[in-house]
Design a protein around this motif. Structure first.
Motif, mmCIF file in Angstrom:
data_model
loop_
_atom_site.group_PDB
_atom_site.id
_atom_site.type_symbol
_atom_site.label_atom_id
_atom_site.label_comp_id
_atom_site.label_asym_id
_atom_site.label_seq_id
_atom_site.Cartn_x
_atom_site.Cartn_y
_atom_site.Cartn_z
ATOM 1 N N ASP A 42 6.415 11.914 -28.440
ATOM 2 C CA ASP A 42 7.697 11.977 -28.894
ATOM 3 C C ASP A 42 7.943 10.815 -29.864
ATOM 4 O O ASP A 42 8.581 11.075 -30.900
ATOM 5 N N LEU A 43 7.697 9.727 -29.691
ATOM 6 C CA LEU A 43 7.719 8.829 -30.290
ATOM 7 C C LEU A 43 7.239 8.891 -31.533
ATOM 8 O O LEU A 43 7.856 8.455 -32.759
ATOM 9 N N LEU A 44 5.602 9.049 -31.451
ATOM 10 C CA LEU A 44 5.081 9.221 -32.938
ATOM 11 C C LEU A 44 5.710 10.234 -33.710
ATOM 12 O O LEU A 44 5.445 10.241 -34.843
ATOM 13 N N GLU A 45 6.162 11.574 -33.106
ATOM 14 C CA GLU A 45 6.517 12.559 -33.849
ATOM 15 C C GLU A 45 7.761 12.194 -34.803
ATOM 16 O O GLU A 45 7.962 12.282 -35.924
ATOM 17 N N LYS A 46 8.542 10.958 -34.126
ATOM 18 C CA LYS A 46 9.913 10.639 -34.920
ATOM 19 C C LYS A 46 9.306 9.704 -35.890
ATOM 20 O O LYS A 46 9.803 9.444 -36.843
ATOM 21 N N GLN A 47 8.505 8.772 -35.393
ATOM 22 C CA GLN A 47 8.299 7.462 -36.417
ATOM 23 C C GLN A 47 6.904 7.406 -36.920
ATOM 24 O O GLN A 47 6.763 6.601 -37.699
ATOM 25 N N TYR A 48 6.189 8.473 -36.809
ATOM 26 C CA TYR A 48 4.959 8.235 -37.469
ATOM 27 C C TYR A 48 4.757 9.611 -38.615
ATOM 28 O O TYR A 48 3.455 10.034 -38.531
ATOM 29 N N ASP A 49 5.607 10.000 -39.039
ATOM 30 C CA ASP A 49 5.133 11.219 -39.894
ATOM 31 C C ASP A 49 4.236 10.925 -40.970
ATOM 32 O O ASP A 49 4.183 9.660 -41.274
ATOM 33 N N PRO A 50 3.578 11.801 -41.719
ATOM 34 C CA PRO A 50 2.620 11.473 -42.703
ATOM 35 C C PRO A 50 3.015 10.311 -43.780
ATOM 36 O O PRO A 50 2.202 9.480 -44.299
ATOM 37 N N ASN A 51 4.325 10.667 -44.193
ATOM 38 C CA ASN A 51 4.664 9.656 -45.429
ATOM 39 C C ASN A 51 4.763 8.318 -45.083
ATOM 40 O O ASN A 51 4.289 7.426 -45.691
ATOM 41 N N THR A 52 5.556 8.143 -43.983
ATOM 42 C CA THR A 52 5.339 6.768 -43.058
ATOM 43 C C THR A 52 4.047 6.392 -43.136
ATOM 44 O O THR A 52 3.849 4.899 -43.561
ATOM 45 N N ARG A 53 3.098 6.900 -42.595
ATOM 46 C CA ARG A 53 1.793 6.093 -42.347
ATOM 47 C C ARG A 53 1.141 5.985 -43.794
ATOM 48 O O ARG A 53 0.658 4.743 -43.732
ATOM 49 N N LEU A 54 1.405 6.858 -44.806
ATOM 50 C CA LEU A 54 0.934 6.465 -45.997
ATOM 51 C C LEU A 54 1.586 5.262 -46.700
ATOM 52 O O LEU A 54 0.940 4.234 -47.392
ATOM 53 N N ARG A 55 2.758 5.126 -46.261
ATOM 54 C CA ARG A 55 3.355 3.923 -46.945
ATOM 55 C C ARG A 55 2.945 2.505 -46.078
ATOM 56 O O ARG A 55 2.613 1.509 -46.615
ATOM 57 N N LEU A 56 2.702 2.760 -44.845
ATOM 58 C CA LEU A 56 1.928 1.452 -43.950
ATOM 59 C C LEU A 56 0.754 1.261 -44.630
ATOM 60 O O LEU A 56 0.257 -0.133 -44.877
#
Lengths: 398, 373
Positions: free
Chosen positions: B18-32
């Motif tokens: 649940d946490l990762l679905e909200k906070q770890y979408d592929p675009n967020t990950r690419l920015r990180l």
């Protein structure tokens, strides 16, 4: 692997192991361990021993000899039979027609057929496939037309396994050609000695006589040999095929093949050392062991789910078990051929050699024939392509 | 025997998903990925709040007192989202080594800070000349003035770029494998991103002051046990990644239209998707067996089983990863589409703690899995 079983389950399996070692004739088990096939008499003898101890049909209703075991216990039963090299009870009797009669038959049919079916007094064979109804089983054409107290059966079945041993055949027949193909099929029991029945052998690529054609020419079958309702046969066939979802993996069979491979590879020399110490061979063997262990865990997962929620709708994981099980069974037959090397090449009727010749190594007689014969495993019971279709339908939801 | 998640494990898994679905979408990950430190400190603090960073430690040390099985639950969820935070480095490897081999004082000083998210650890073990051997170490520990120093070069140290303290494996003067704590300030680091985006470093130790973990200098057993649990949790992570690759592929086959119909209407592609499913189920089964093996008490069986599991997982992941990219076509080759990143993570996992040949050799020489009698 034992770590996936509870203490009780392990004790249960050990008890069966002890029973098979004690009660089933050692010479029969030794022959099977060497890759030989049981004779008809040996299959019957062993099934009767199991039946006398309530171990031939544990998955049947209790009143007909069943044991009320969990799905996992039933699995361990069939595993231990394979691992002990005991001839399997006739699957057409115990896994197929028996449960259908027990669930859908009349009381009279149960009384008449179930006890001799459990005890191998009747040997059943399966009349499903036809020349033009293979993967598309519902296209079958063998007809049964009602005539007074009888059905008159005409047509042909094919790939009928061990019909040459059989006394009876359970058939899917067309009783209504006017409706959708699945809806006009009935489930009929036929005495193979009835006038008009002809059994003709089919020789397979390994030279064996394992399957047959069965012809029906105006065979008169008493109407009380119809199981369940007329035109509901397709439902009973689905019940029959859905009954054995995990056995098709054949984990016990693969394990016995691997054990034999390891034993014989320990004796076979290659480049001045036992073949089992050759790194390339060992890598191949280890990979097979790993994939087999994964298959076994997949079986246990299906059983665990079944134990919790009961047998439900067809599960795509059952198709995984069929595909992977048949592939690994086949791979094991191929690896045994590899172990035998040039000794596997001759086609022989017996292992007897003329005087002063060295005796043949174990496996020389059966390794390649079994490899050829086992190509069947990815074709029968719903070909692996049919299974992939089932999985694709489940995951793609088209 | 419990072959599926317990209710508690299910809850843990759902919470993380649940946490990762909200906070770890592929675009967020690419920015990180493209920004220092290559992962999210905010999420690290969130993991600490959820108790994930202290999951396997005793409650006395700020932990949740759960077993290594729960680590596998966490990592399967992390695999689905391709989490970049140094969880394997710091919690699974570094902190578990301290928990397993450290003295009570060391545990008290280190584990509560790891659990709180205030301290990052790493395990420096792999060496260029030793491939994945546990014993052929060129790094040596020397006793100096009542203390110890460590000298050698380590490569591919997961989390080695940001670790505050590093657990280093080294040969002791007795020829044993010892484990030593080295302060981050005492290391020279060559930091980089691995091919899958996770951060790490090569480390150079030149007479670096070091503190032995625990009172005995023979730490091979502790190290073996932690490596086994790390292998098992990597199997779980790979299963999460494979599951997502299959899911992405299935969605794509259903929606991409060519020649007037969805790609998935073609039987050639349906059957390839089905084979990916077969590979996933086999991998899931072995990852489960590895998780169960961690709870067993036969060390040899544990060792064989987790390695066998990784063989299956690596084979399945290679198949699924290659097919996932192929069935996507050109879009699967792009940096901005997620599927290739899953392929990369599983390709790196397949070369972490032993590759296929190494694992086959190890399981094979130890007698395999199926008895010959």
């Amino acid at each position: 692997m034992d770590i996936a079983l509870s203490k009780e389950d392990r004790a249960f399996a050990e008890k069966l192991r002890g029973f098979f070692a004690e009660e089933v004739p050692a010479d029969i088990r030794a022959r099977l361990a060497r890759g030989e096939h049981p004779t008809k008499d040996e299959v019957v003898t062993c099934q009767r021993i199991l039946n006398a101890h309530g171990l031939a049909v544990p998955h049947w209703p209790v009143e007909w000899g069943g044991q009320n075991w969990t799905p996992l216990q039933r699995h361990l039963w069939s595993e231990e039979i394979a691992l002990a090299h005991v001839p399997m009870p006739i699957s057409f009797n115990t896994a197929m027609v028996g449960p259908v009669i027990a669930n859908f038959g009349t009381d009279a049919q149960k009384q008449r057929f179930l006890p001799p079916t459990a005890n191998a007094d009747i040997w059943w064979c399966q009349g499903f496939s036809e020349p033009n109804a293979g993967s598309d089983l519902a296209a079958l054409k063998t007809s049964a037309v009602r005539d007074g107290a009888h059905y008159v059966v005409n047509g042909q079945k094919i790939w009928t396994t061990l019909a040459q041993y059989a006394d009876w055949i359970f058939c899917l027949v067309r009783t209504d050609p006017t409706v959708k193909k699945q809806q006009g099929i009935s489930f009929l029991l036929v005495d193979l000695s009835a006038p008009g029945v002809t059994v003709r052998p089919i020789r397979l690529i390994d030279g064996s006589h394992e399957v047959n054609e069965v012809f029906f020419d105006n065979v008169r079958v008493p109407a009380d040999q119809l199981v369940g309702e007329e035109n509901r046969g397709w439902d009973y066939a689905k019940f029959l095929l859905g009954n054995e979802r995990t056995g098709v993996a054949g984990v016990g069979l693969i394990k016995t093949r691997i054990a034999r491979i390891k034993r014989l590879a320990g004796q076979a020399a290659a480049h001045g050392r036992p073949l089992v110490d050759d790194p390339l061979f060992r890598a191949r063997l280890t990979r097979l062991e790993v994939e087999t262990t994964a298959l076994e865990m997949s079986v246990l997962r299906v059983l665990a789910r079944e134990g919790r929620v009961g047998p439900g709708k067809p599960d795509p994981v059952s198709s995984v078990l069929k595909i992977k099980g048949s592939e690994l069974q086949q791979e094991a037959t191929e690896l045994l051929v590899h172990v035998l090397g040039p000794a596997a090449l001759a086609y022989r009727e017996t292992a007897d050699m003329p005087d002063r010749f060295a005796p043949l190594p174990e496996g020389a007689l059966d390794a390649l024939p079994t490899y050829f014969n086992w190509r069947k495993a990815s074709i029968y019971s719903g070909s692996n392509e049919i299974q992939r279709g089932i999985i694709a339908k489940a995951i793609l939801k088209f | 025997m419990e072959l599926e998640y317990t209710d508690e494990q299910r809850l843990l898994s759902d919470t993380i998903d649940d946490l990762l679905e909200k906070q770890y979408d592929p675009n967020t990950r690419l920015r990180l990925l493209d920004r220092e430190p290559g992962w999210s400190r905010e999420l690290w603090a969130r993991y600490a709040e959820l108790g994930l960073l202290g999951l396997p430690f005793d409650e006395a040390y700020g932990g949740a007192g759960r077993g290594p099985a729960e680590l596998a639950v966490v990592l399967e969820s992390f695999g689905r989202a391709l989490v970049l935070e140094p969880y394997v480095a710091s919690v699974v490897l570094g902190a578990q080594l301290v928990a397993r081999a450290g003295s009570p004082e060391q545990k008290a000083a280190i584990l509560p800070r790891v659990a709180a998210g205030d301290l990052l650890l790493a395990f420096a073990h792999t060496e260029a000349a030793a491939r994945w051997s546990s014993t052929d170490l060129g790094t040596v520990a020397v006793r100096v003035d009542g203390g110890w120093t460590v000298t050698g070069q380590k490569i591919a140290v997961l989390g080695g770029d940001s670790a505050d303290k590093v657990v280093v494996s080294a040969k002791t003067p007795d020829g044993e494998i010892g484990l030593f704590l080295v302060e981050g300030a005492a290391l020279r680091r060559a930091p980089y991103a691995f091919q899958d985006g996770l951060r790490g470093a090569d480390l150079l130790l030149r007479s670096a002051p070091a503190e032995p973990l625990g009172s005995t200098l023979a730490a091979a057993d502790a190290m073996a046990s932690v490596l086994d649990s790390a292998i098992a949790v990597l199997c779980a992570e790979a299963v999460g990644a494979m599951e997502r690759m299959l899911w992405l592929t299935v969605e794509y086959l259903k929606t991409r239209v060519q020649f007037g119909q969805p790609l998935g209407a073609n039987q050639a592609l349906q059957h390839r998707a089905a084979d990916m499913f077969v590979a996933l189920e086999q991998a899931r089964s072995m990852a489960l067996l590895a998780r169960l093996a961690l709870g067993g008490d036969d060390v040899g069986e544990r060792r064989r089983t987790v390695r066998a599991a990784k063989i299956q997982v690596d084979l399945s992941a290679r198949h699924i990863g290659q097919e996932a990219v192929q069935l996507h076509g050109g879009i699967g080759m792009t940096w901005e589409y997620p599927v290739g990143h899953y392929l990369k993570r599983t390709a790196v996992i397949a070369r972490t703690f032993g590759d296929l040949d190494e694992l086959l050799e190890s399981v094979g020489t130890e007698g395999g899995l199926i008895s010959a009698s």
